[in-house]
Motif scaffolding. Structure first.
Motif, PDB file in Angstrom:
ATOM      1  N   TYR A  78       0.834  -1.206   0.000  1.00  0.00           N
ATOM      2  CA  TYR A  78       0.000   0.000   0.000  1.00  0.00           C
ATOM      3  C   TYR A  78       0.865   1.250   0.000  1.00  0.00           C
ATOM      4  O   TYR A  78       0.560   2.238  -0.674  1.00  0.00           O
ATOM      5  N   ILE A 104     -15.418  -2.693  -0.748  1.00  0.00           N
ATOM      6  CA  ILE A 104     -14.030  -2.473  -0.359  1.00  0.00           C
ATOM      7  C   ILE A 104     -13.976  -1.206   0.483  1.00  0.00           C
ATOM      8  O   ILE A 104     -14.448  -0.151   0.036  1.00  0.00           O
ATOM      9  N   LEU A 108      -9.030   1.598   1.571  1.00  0.00           N
ATOM     10  CA  LEU A 108      -8.221   0.601   0.873  1.00  0.00           C
ATOM     11  C   LEU A 108      -8.262   0.789  -0.646  1.00  0.00           C
ATOM     12  O   LEU A 108      -7.803  -0.067  -1.398  1.00  0.00           O
ATOM     13  N   ALA A 121      -6.960  -2.530  -3.112  1.00  0.00           N
ATOM     14  CA  ALA A 121      -6.423  -3.501  -2.150  1.00  0.00           C
ATOM     15  C   ALA A 121      -7.192  -4.812  -2.305  1.00  0.00           C
ATOM     16  O   ALA A 121      -8.419  -4.839  -2.235  1.00  0.00           O
ATOM     17  N   HIS A 123      -6.180  -7.716  -0.498  1.00  0.00           N
ATOM     18  CA  HIS A 123      -6.086  -8.445   0.768  1.00  0.00           C
ATOM     19  C   HIS A 123      -5.175  -7.655   1.689  1.00  0.00           C
ATOM     20  O   HIS A 123      -4.564  -6.663   1.277  1.00  0.00           O
ATOM     21  N   PHE A 124      -5.091  -8.079   2.925  1.00  0.00           N
ATOM     22  CA  PHE A 124      -4.147  -7.425   3.821  1.00  0.00           C
ATOM     23  C   PHE A 124      -3.578  -8.421   4.820  1.00  0.00           C
ATOM     24  O   PHE A 124      -4.165  -9.464   5.115  1.00  0.00           O
ATOM     25  N   PRO A 250      -2.217  -3.333   3.809  1.00  0.00           N
ATOM     26  CA  PRO A 250      -2.917  -3.788   2.606  1.00  0.00           C
ATOM     27  C   PRO A 250      -1.944  -4.009   1.445  1.00  0.00           C
ATOM     28  O   PRO A 250      -0.882  -3.376   1.362  1.00  0.00           O
ATOM     29  N   GLN A 278     -11.498 -13.885  -3.098  1.00  0.00           N
ATOM     30  CA  GLN A 278     -10.585 -13.509  -2.022  1.00  0.00           C
ATOM     31  C   GLN A 278     -10.594 -14.540  -0.888  1.00  0.00           C
ATOM     32  O   GLN A 278      -9.545 -14.877  -0.330  1.00  0.00           O
ATOM     33  N   SER A 290      -9.896  -8.131   1.533  1.00  0.00           N
ATOM     34  CA  SER A 290     -10.253  -6.717   1.676  1.00  0.00           C
ATOM     35  C   SER A 290     -11.748  -6.502   1.517  1.00  0.00           C
ATOM     36  O   SER A 290     -12.288  -5.495   1.988  1.00  0.00           O
TER      37      SER A 290
END
Length: 343
Positions: A78, A104, A108, A121, A123-124, A250, A278, A290
């Motif tokens: 990120y 989302i 993000l 984003a 995923h994180f 992220p 995801q 995310s």
């Protein structure tokens, strides 16, 4: 001879037809295989759009490269994405191109100065405290400040200033009443932690070894790395989120400027932010989706000891624009701090 030429022409035509419509550049390692097998394969079966993944040593460098347009999608942290979003090196999109965008969190989504979408984003992970269970326990780290306790002198590891200035300093400021803009409250706690450190780790593999062998008791570290280590059988490593929370990290996809196949790329980006896609990836990576509608796989939820919604309540999402703007000054501060503690 004529038959041979016809055969070669047929093979050439076949190879052109087999070229990927969407090329996704990411870091080397297991993540590339996971993308290929558990996202791209599903995407191609559903849409008939070919896709492949390529590994690059430096994804941000790939976006800045003169040949960046050979990639359709690139993975970035990120922090890197916010910086690139200020340049003219990435493609911009309308919100309407992503029907699932409302799922989302707004923080993000990376936008350019015109408010267009330039990064999403997918995923994180989160930054919390990893520890060796034979040398420490979760209750030892109820607060981020506990890492500065003299009992840990020579028993910790820290990351390099380039990351500590963005991650450690930010979460320690938050833990002591500051935030991404006001990092002063985090300086002294970080100084104490650096003073307790046996070493500065130089790579994730280096840190894995230090923790697994018990050469250090604890370290601020990445949730996905701990998840992978435990998945590989390292039962003496665990992670705790202190009461002040964890730093959300992220991971973002961006499209290099001039990249071809825009329609196919938009379809692929929508797949990447899809809740089910995801969740499917999460089962193989330990990353957190995310998309707010994603349901965590049972194994991930059990490893966290909480639901995704509960985890989100413990995440600190800083103002990364401030962190990017102040990056060089903060690196210098941390480097001076490290030098002073090593004298």
């Amino acid at each position: 001879m004529k038959r041979w030429l016809c055969a070669m022409a047929f093979l050439a035509a076949g190879s052109i037809g087999a070229q990927a419509d969407v090329i996704h550049a990411t870091w080397g390692g297991g993540g590339a295989l996971t993308l290929r097998d558990h996202l791209q394969a599903h995407f191609t079966r559903r849409t008939n759009i070919a896709a492949r993944v390529v590994e690059v040593p430096n994804t941000a460098g790939a976006v800045r490269s003169p040949t960046a347009s050979q990639y359709n999608v690139v993975d970035l942290t990120y922090f890197e994405a916010v910086g690139l979003g200020r340049t003219n090196l990435v493609e911009a999109f309308e919100d309407s191109e992503f029907p699932g965008l409302a799922n989302i969190p707004a923080e993000l989504i990376v936008r350019n100065r015109q408010g267009k979408v330039v990064g999403l984003a997918t995923h994180f992970a989160y930054y919390a405290i990893a520890f060796n269970t034979t040398l420490a326990k979760a209750s030892d780290f109820g607060s981020w400040n506990d890492l500065g306790d003299p009992r840990w002198k020579g028993r910790l590891a820290v990351t390099r200033p380039i990351y500590a200035s963005s991650y450690d300093l930010t979460i320690l400021a938050r833990a002591n009443g500051g935030d991404a803009r006001n990092i002063t409250p985090g300086l002294e706690p970080l100084r104490r932690i650096i003073g307790n450190a046996l070493t500065t780790y130089t790579s994730l593999a280096h840190m894995n070894t230090l923790l697994a062998r018990g050469e250090v008791a604890a370290v601020p570290f990445y949730s996905t790395r701990v998840w992978h280590l435990r998945k590989q059988g390292q039962t003496n490593i665990d992670m705790v989120i202190p009461r002040e929370g964890a730093l959300m990290l992220p991971y973002v996809v961006m499209v290099p400027k001039g990249s071809a196949n825009r329609a196919q790329t938009v379809a692929y980006l929508n797949e990447l932010i899809d809740a089910q896609a995801q969740a499917r990836l999460s089962a193989y990576t330990g990353a957190i989706p995310s998309n707010n509608q994603a349901v965590l796989p049972k194994e991930i939820e059990e490893s966290l000891g909480m639901t995704r919604a509960q985890l989100m309540e413990r995440m600190y999402v800083p103002d990364w624009n401030v962190i990017v703007t102040s990056h060089e000054d903060r690196i210098n501060q941390i480097e001076q701090m490290v030098a002073a503690t090593r004298r």
